[in-house]
Design an enzyme around this catalytic site. Sequence first.
Site, mmCIF file in Angstrom:
data_model
loop_
_atom_site.group_PDB
_atom_site.id
_atom_site.type_symbol
_atom_site.label_atom_id
_atom_site.label_comp_id
_atom_site.label_asym_id
_atom_site.label_seq_id
_atom_site.Cartn_x
_atom_site.Cartn_y
_atom_site.Cartn_z
ATOM 1 N N LYS A 1 -16.669 11.320 -84.114
ATOM 2 C CA LYS A 1 -17.369 11.660 -82.863
ATOM 3 C C LYS A 1 -18.309 10.531 -82.453
ATOM 4 O O LYS A 1 -18.444 10.217 -81.270
ATOM 5 C CB LYS A 1 -18.139 12.977 -83.033
ATOM 6 C CG LYS A 1 -17.283 14.204 -83.252
ATOM 7 C CD LYS A 1 -16.273 14.463 -82.108
ATOM 8 C CE LYS A 1 -16.916 14.956 -80.854
ATOM 9 N NZ LYS A 1 -15.905 15.322 -79.827
ATOM 10 N N TYR B 1 -15.397 13.647 -89.664
ATOM 11 C CA TYR B 1 -15.607 14.266 -88.357
ATOM 12 C C TYR B 1 -16.779 13.630 -87.609
ATOM 13 O O TYR B 1 -16.595 13.117 -86.493
ATOM 14 C CB TYR B 1 -15.781 15.788 -88.477
ATOM 15 C CG TYR B 1 -16.109 16.411 -87.140
ATOM 16 C CD1 TYR B 1 -17.414 16.801 -86.828
ATOM 17 C CD2 TYR B 1 -15.126 16.555 -86.171
ATOM 18 C CE1 TYR B 1 -17.723 17.335 -85.589
ATOM 19 C CE2 TYR B 1 -15.428 17.090 -84.921
ATOM 20 C CZ TYR B 1 -16.737 17.473 -84.633
ATOM 21 O OH TYR B 1 -17.040 17.983 -83.395
#
Length: 342
Positions: free
Chosen positions: A136, A132
């Site tokens: 990002k 994750y």
Amino acid sequence: MLLQREPRLRELRVFDLHLGPWLEELQTGPVQVTAIQGDVTQAHEVTAAVAGAHVVIHTAGLVDVFGRASSETIHEVNVQGTQNVIEACVQTGTQFLVYTSSMEVVGPNIKGHPFYRGNEDTPYEAAHRHPYPRSKALAEQLVLEANGRKVHGGLPLVTCALRPTGIYGEGHQIMRDIYYQGQRLGGRLFRAIPASVEHGRVYVGNVAWMHVLVARELQQQAALLGGQVYFCYDSSPYKSYEDFNMEILGPCGLRLVGARPLLPYWLLMFLALLNALLQWLLRPLLLYAPLLNPYTLAMANTTFTVSTNKAQRHFGYEPLFSWEDSRNRTIRWVRAMDGSAP
Ligand SMILES: NC(=O)C1=CN([C@@H]2O[C@H](COP(=O)(O)OP(=O)(O)OC[C@H]3O[C@@H](n4cnc5c(N)ncnc54)[C@H](O)[C@@H]3O)[C@@H](O)[C@H]2O)C=CC1
Ligand SMILES: C[C@@H](CO)CCC[C@@H](C)[C@H]1CC[C@H]2[C@@H]3[C@H](O)CC4=CC(=O)CC[C@]4(C)[C@H]3CC[C@]12C
């Protein structure tokens, strides 16, 4: 908030994999609201949705630190999806792009280094292994590097990225899950994180407001705002993740047991690793995705707070909702959930 706070808005397009009944409520005013069911991983769908738009606010993302989605899927949605949005802006001539990034682009890093009331210029070794935060960080890099690219028609693309810390407020699923966990435990939650570990939180309404404001000012001050990153912040207090949650869940009837963690960190990490093993073993049968896993435990145990006024200096941002208002709105939302327990 765009409908309430952007007087020049003529059309609002909402592009999402999952459209909900809430969209109907938006379609009652003078501004045309167009709901488009689509997938950011499908470039042609994104291009069709973006065509003719003046500004794109790209906030779609797969927010998963619980092992629900594969790392490939997280990358496909968050990175390839963002690339598709950028290319759609370039191909269709949309000149302004705001990206919802995250504090996780910066940290906490894999070494557990604290980031104590830092700002956009604070040196910090951003080092990620989890899919994750990696996704990002890659997506934010794509957005910032696209700043200045020529879009169809020859004008420059102007981009910026907003980095919310831990968002809370109406609709916060983690808060909801913790609330129901406490209810199942007789109204009690058991402290696992030292109260001294600060974790930045920001109210969803203030995050939305910062997006509206920067989308407007990006057009007026492209040279200053283009290619910039801004932490999303407000006057929410600096507290540990658990103590902050209790500001909201306490008035909803829960109690946090223990002035210090009831179990030593090594035992909590052992339980987190056990959860990760169980998730792996059970995956062929069912999805087991508890809150406690090695990543979430490490995150919660590492101080990460911001203290900045860059958004205020660059585009006049001031939080729209006070801490009291943010807290009361969230408490009202939790209380209204009663009776809808899963
Ligand atoms: N929740 C948090 O604490 C924080 C979230 N963020 C970022 O804020 C943004 C919004 O996240 P949240 O509101 O928390 O999560 P959310 O899951 O409520 O919102 C994500 C939205 O993206 C949509 N989406 C997911 N995959 C899609 C796809 N393939 N195509 C089109 N739409 C898709 C979902 O349907 C959902 O409406 C994300 O980019 C996230 O990374 C940043 C910092 C903190
Ligand atoms: C070990 C538990 C004992 O109570 C507590 C577990 C808390 C975790 C589920 C959260 C602690 C920190 C959160 C993350 C942080 O707010 C930063 C984030 C930014 C995002 O872009 C998405 C959400 C998140 C990763 C957020 C997720 C939940 C925590 C790990």
